[in-house]
Motif scaffolding. Structure first.
Motif, PDB file in Angstrom:
ATOM      1  N   GLU A 141     -65.291  17.448  13.883  1.00 19.08           N
ATOM      2  CA  GLU A 141     -65.355  18.415  14.007  1.00 19.08           C
ATOM      3  C   GLU A 141     -66.534  17.874  12.004  1.00 19.08           C
ATOM      4  O   GLU A 141     -67.785  17.279  11.990  1.00 19.08           O
ATOM      5  CB  GLU A 141     -65.994  20.129  13.445  1.00 19.08           C
ATOM      6  N   ASP A 142     -65.105  17.224  11.083  1.00 17.89           N
ATOM      7  CA  ASP A 142     -65.460  17.067   9.967  1.00 17.89           C
ATOM      8  C   ASP A 142     -65.638  15.440   9.541  1.00 17.89           C
ATOM      9  O   ASP A 142     -66.397  14.917   8.227  1.00 17.89           O
ATOM     10  CB  ASP A 142     -64.615  17.708   8.971  1.00 17.89           C
ATOM     11  N   LEU A 143     -65.465  14.680  10.845  1.00 21.83           N
ATOM     12  CA  LEU A 143     -65.833  13.049  10.200  1.00 21.83           C
ATOM     13  C   LEU A 143     -67.216  12.742  10.924  1.00 21.83           C
ATOM     14  O   LEU A 143     -68.055  13.907  11.601  1.00 21.83           O
ATOM     15  CB  LEU A 143     -64.504  12.688  11.722  1.00 21.83           C
ATOM     16  N   GLN A 144     -67.552  12.181   9.725  1.00 19.51           N
ATOM     17  CA  GLN A 144     -68.779  11.112  10.282  1.00 19.51           C
ATOM     18  C   GLN A 144     -68.752   9.965  10.187  1.00 19.51           C
ATOM     19  O   GLN A 144     -67.693   8.666  10.111  1.00 19.51           O
ATOM     20  CB  GLN A 144     -69.729  11.576   9.257  1.00 19.51           C
ATOM     21  N   VAL A 145     -69.851   9.454  11.441  1.00 13.81           N
ATOM     22  CA  VAL A 145     -69.624   7.879  11.129  1.00 13.81           C
ATOM     23  C   VAL A 145     -70.653   7.420  10.846  1.00 13.81           C
ATOM     24  O   VAL A 145     -72.438   7.878  10.979  1.00 13.81           O
ATOM     25  CB  VAL A 145     -69.898   7.567  12.927  1.00 13.81           C
ATOM     26  N   LEU A 146     -70.328   6.574  10.090  1.00 12.30           N
ATOM     27  CA  LEU A 146     -71.530   5.701   9.616  1.00 12.30           C
ATOM     28  C   LEU A 146     -71.982   5.021   9.613  1.00 12.30           C
ATOM     29  O   LEU A 146     -71.251   4.273  10.313  1.00 12.30           O
ATOM     30  CB  LEU A 146     -71.414   5.661   7.882  1.00 12.30           C
ATOM     31  N   ARG A 147     -73.647   4.578  10.675  1.00 13.83           N
ATOM     32  CA  ARG A 147     -74.086   3.354  10.920  1.00 13.83           C
ATOM     33  C   ARG A 147     -75.842   3.434  10.876  1.00 13.83           C
ATOM     34  O   ARG A 147     -76.388   4.469  10.917  1.00 13.83           O
ATOM     35  CB  ARG A 147     -74.096   3.881  12.840  1.00 13.83           C
ATOM     36  N   ASP A 148     -75.672   2.448  10.563  1.00  8.23           N
ATOM     37  CA  ASP A 148     -77.582   1.996   9.711  1.00  8.23           C
ATOM     38  C   ASP A 148     -78.214   2.901   9.071  1.00  8.23           C
ATOM     39  O   ASP A 148     -78.825   2.988   9.649  1.00  8.23           O
ATOM     40  CB  ASP A 148     -77.644   1.796  11.310  1.00  8.23           C
ATOM     41  N   GLY A 149     -77.706   3.240   8.402  1.00  5.57           N
ATOM     42  CA  GLY A 149     -77.760   4.533   7.100  1.00  5.57           C
ATOM     43  C   GLY A 149     -77.985   5.684   7.561  1.00  5.57           C
ATOM     44  O   GLY A 149     -78.369   6.727   7.374  1.00  5.57           O
ATOM     45  N   ARG A 150     -77.319   6.115   8.595  1.00  2.96           N
ATOM     46  CA  ARG A 150     -77.696   7.146   9.351  1.00  2.96           C
ATOM     47  C   ARG A 150     -76.060   7.202   9.916  1.00  2.96           C
ATOM     48  O   ARG A 150     -75.013   7.322   9.691  1.00  2.96           O
ATOM     49  CB  ARG A 150     -77.574   7.239  11.008  1.00  2.96           C
ATOM     50  N   SER A 151     -75.848   9.128   9.598  1.00  2.00           N
ATOM     51  CA  SER A 151     -74.763   9.688   9.021  1.00  2.00           C
ATOM     52  C   SER A 151     -73.984  10.682  11.302  1.00  2.00           C
ATOM     53  O   SER A 151     -75.079  11.580  11.567  1.00  2.00           O
ATOM     54  CB  SER A 151     -74.138  10.610   8.253  1.00  2.00           C
ATOM     55  N   LEU A 152     -73.789  10.187  11.483  1.00  2.00           N
ATOM     56  CA  LEU A 152     -73.384  10.900  12.970  1.00  2.00           C
ATOM     57  C   LEU A 152     -71.882  11.480  13.111  1.00  2.00           C
ATOM     58  O   LEU A 152     -70.852  11.153  12.812  1.00  2.00           O
ATOM     59  CB  LEU A 152     -73.798  10.224  14.143  1.00  2.00           C
ATOM     60  N   THR A 153     -71.521  12.595  14.198  1.00  2.00           N
ATOM     61  CA  THR A 153     -70.494  13.334  14.640  1.00  2.00           C
ATOM     62  C   THR A 153     -70.175  12.751  15.693  1.00  2.00           C
ATOM     63  O   THR A 153     -71.422  11.978  15.883  1.00  2.00           O
ATOM     64  CB  THR A 153     -71.143  15.073  14.153  1.00  2.00           C
ATOM     65  N   LEU A 154     -68.912  12.705  16.187  1.00  2.00           N
ATOM     66  CA  LEU A 154     -68.560  12.047  16.888  1.00  2.00           C
ATOM     67  C   LEU A 154     -69.204  12.738  18.629  1.00  2.00           C
ATOM     68  O   LEU A 154     -69.367  12.475  19.076  1.00  2.00           O
ATOM     69  CB  LEU A 154     -67.037  12.550  16.947  1.00  2.00           C
ATOM     70  N   ALA A 155     -69.600  13.687  18.293  1.00  2.00           N
ATOM     71  CA  ALA A 155     -70.238  14.203  19.201  1.00  2.00           C
ATOM     72  C   ALA A 155     -71.490  13.405  19.859  1.00  2.00           C
ATOM     73  O   ALA A 155     -72.202  13.513  20.538  1.00  2.00           O
ATOM     74  CB  ALA A 155     -70.511  16.157  18.740  1.00  2.00           C
ATOM     75  N   GLU A 156     -72.414  13.542  18.457  1.00  2.00           N
ATOM     76  CA  GLU A 156     -73.683  12.672  19.075  1.00  2.00           C
ATOM     77  C   GLU A 156     -73.800  10.916  19.762  1.00  2.00           C
ATOM     78  O   GLU A 156     -74.090  10.673  19.888  1.00  2.00           O
ATOM     79  CB  GLU A 156     -73.912  12.310  17.354  1.00  2.00           C
ATOM     80  N   LEU A 157     -72.224  10.491  19.156  1.00  2.00           N
ATOM     81  CA  LEU A 157     -71.765   9.376  19.797  1.00  2.00           C
ATOM     82  C   LEU A 157     -72.336   9.116  21.488  1.00  2.00           C
ATOM     83  O   LEU A 157     -72.324   7.797  21.857  1.00  2.00           O
ATOM     84  CB  LEU A 157     -70.353   8.717  19.182  1.00  2.00           C
ATOM     85  N   ALA A 158     -71.864  10.125  21.684  1.00  2.00           N
ATOM     86  CA  ALA A 158     -71.750  10.381  23.415  1.00  2.00           C
ATOM     87  C   ALA A 158     -73.841  10.079  23.836  1.00  2.00           C
ATOM     88  O   ALA A 158     -73.162   9.879  25.227  1.00  2.00           O
ATOM     89  CB  ALA A 158     -71.155  12.065  24.357  1.00  2.00           C
ATOM     90  N   ASP A 159     -74.152  10.237  23.530  1.00  2.00           N
ATOM     91  CA  ASP A 159     -75.473   9.595  23.606  1.00  2.00           C
ATOM     92  C   ASP A 159     -75.887   8.111  23.272  1.00  2.00           C
ATOM     93  O   ASP A 159     -77.142   7.764  23.685  1.00  2.00           O
ATOM     94  CB  ASP A 159     -76.313  10.468  23.431  1.00  2.00           C
ATOM     95  N   LYS A 160     -75.350   7.465  22.599  1.00  2.00           N
ATOM     96  CA  LYS A 160     -75.961   6.485  21.772  1.00  2.00           C
ATOM     97  C   LYS A 160     -75.096   5.305  22.973  1.00  2.00           C
ATOM     98  O   LYS A 160     -74.435   4.333  22.858  1.00  2.00           O
ATOM     99  CB  LYS A 160     -74.994   6.167  20.780  1.00  2.00           C
ATOM    100  N   VAL A 161     -75.207   5.611  24.520  1.00  2.00           N
ATOM    101  CA  VAL A 161     -75.049   4.195  24.965  1.00  2.00           C
ATOM    102  C   VAL A 161     -76.188   2.665  24.964  1.00  2.00           C
ATOM    103  O   VAL A 161     -75.511   2.157  25.614  1.00  2.00           O
ATOM    104  CB  VAL A 161     -75.308   4.806  26.820  1.00  2.00           C
ATOM    105  N   ASP A 162     -76.619   2.812  24.205  1.00  2.00           N
ATOM    106  CA  ASP A 162     -77.631   1.675  23.868  1.00  2.00           C
ATOM    107  C   ASP A 162     -76.487   0.854  23.221  1.00  2.00           C
ATOM    108  O   ASP A 162     -77.512   0.062  22.360  1.00  2.00           O
ATOM    109  CB  ASP A 162     -79.656   1.651  23.863  1.00  2.00           C
ATOM    110  N   GLU A 163     -76.203   1.463  22.240  1.00  2.00           N
ATOM    111  CA  GLU A 163     -75.790   1.053  20.469  1.00  2.00           C
ATOM    112  C   GLU A 163     -73.833   0.356  21.021  1.00  2.00           C
ATOM    113  O   GLU A 163     -72.776   1.292  21.261  1.00  2.00           O
ATOM    114  CB  GLU A 163     -75.546   2.190  19.412  1.00  2.00           C
ATOM    115  N   GLU A 164     -73.591  -1.017  20.655  1.00  2.00           N
ATOM    116  CA  GLU A 164     -73.546  -0.945  20.884  1.00  2.00           C
ATOM    117  C   GLU A 164     -71.876  -1.127  19.157  1.00  2.00           C
ATOM    118  O   GLU A 164     -72.601  -1.378  18.490  1.00  2.00           O
ATOM    119  CB  GLU A 164     -73.226  -2.654  21.080  1.00  2.00           C
ATOM    120  N   TRP A 165     -70.339  -1.038  20.080  1.00  2.00           N
ATOM    121  CA  TRP A 165     -69.845  -1.252  18.583  1.00  2.00           C
ATOM    122  C   TRP A 165     -69.412  -2.817  19.131  1.00  2.00           C
ATOM    123  O   TRP A 165     -68.291  -2.918  19.512  1.00  2.00           O
ATOM    124  CB  TRP A 165     -68.363  -0.266  18.373  1.00  2.00           C
ATOM    125  N   PHE A 166     -69.448  -3.667  18.517  1.00  2.00           N
ATOM    126  CA  PHE A 166     -69.143  -4.682  18.454  1.00  2.00           C
ATOM    127  C   PHE A 166     -67.718  -5.245  18.343  1.00  2.00           C
ATOM    128  O   PHE A 166     -67.445  -4.696  16.514  1.00  2.00           O
ATOM    129  CB  PHE A 166     -70.152  -6.235  17.631  1.00  2.00           C
TER     130      PHE A 166
END
Length: 132
Positions: free
Chosen positions: A52-77
């Motif tokens: 819960e305390d980790l944040q993924v930093l992506r394109d100027g945004r800070s996302l929780t791990l739970a929020e990544l579940a909705d990111k089906v159109d964003e690739e981790w290259f």
């Protein structure tokens, strides 16, 4: 070089005012949607951070791990690192060596192992690195 060997590079950990920022590379040979990140666990200098305390930093945004579940159109290259903000109560200063353990669980959507079940590949890496 194995896929696991590329997950955490020598310069992957940077000190921040709140703790650390860690660059994690994908332990797979193909890019995957961010929604395929099932879990990340980070321990630095013996201090484990909760999911819960980790944040993924992506394109100027800070996302929780739970929020990544909705990111089906964003690739981790494969070539790109996933930047993860790791809070710490007493972070090590720049230039010091720390033990870092990262566990990343990624779902491989095209490898089906059961009814409606895709393979989840856990990767655990432990390294001693210098804080940048």
């Amino acid at each position: 070089m194995t896929l696991e060997a590329s997950v955490l590079c020598d310069d992957a950990v940077r000190a921040t005012p709140q703790g650390y920022e860690v660059d994690i590379h994908l332990a797979w040979y193909r890019s995957l949607p961010l929604s395929c990140v099932e879990d990340i666990s980070v321990t630095i200098a013996g201090e484990t951070t909760t999911r819960e305390d980790l944040q993924v930093l992506r394109d100027g945004r800070s996302l929780t791990l739970a929020e990544l579940a909705d990111k089906v159109d964003e690739e981790w290259f494969v070539q790109d690192s996933l930047k993860v903000a790791v809070p710490a109560t007493s972070p090590a200063p720049k230039g010091s060596e720390v033990d870092v353990q990262v566990t990343v669980a990624t779902r491989i959507p095209y490898i089906i192992i059961g009814p409606q079940t895709a393979l989840v590949k856990p990767t655990r890496v432990h390294r001693r690195v210098v804080v940048q």
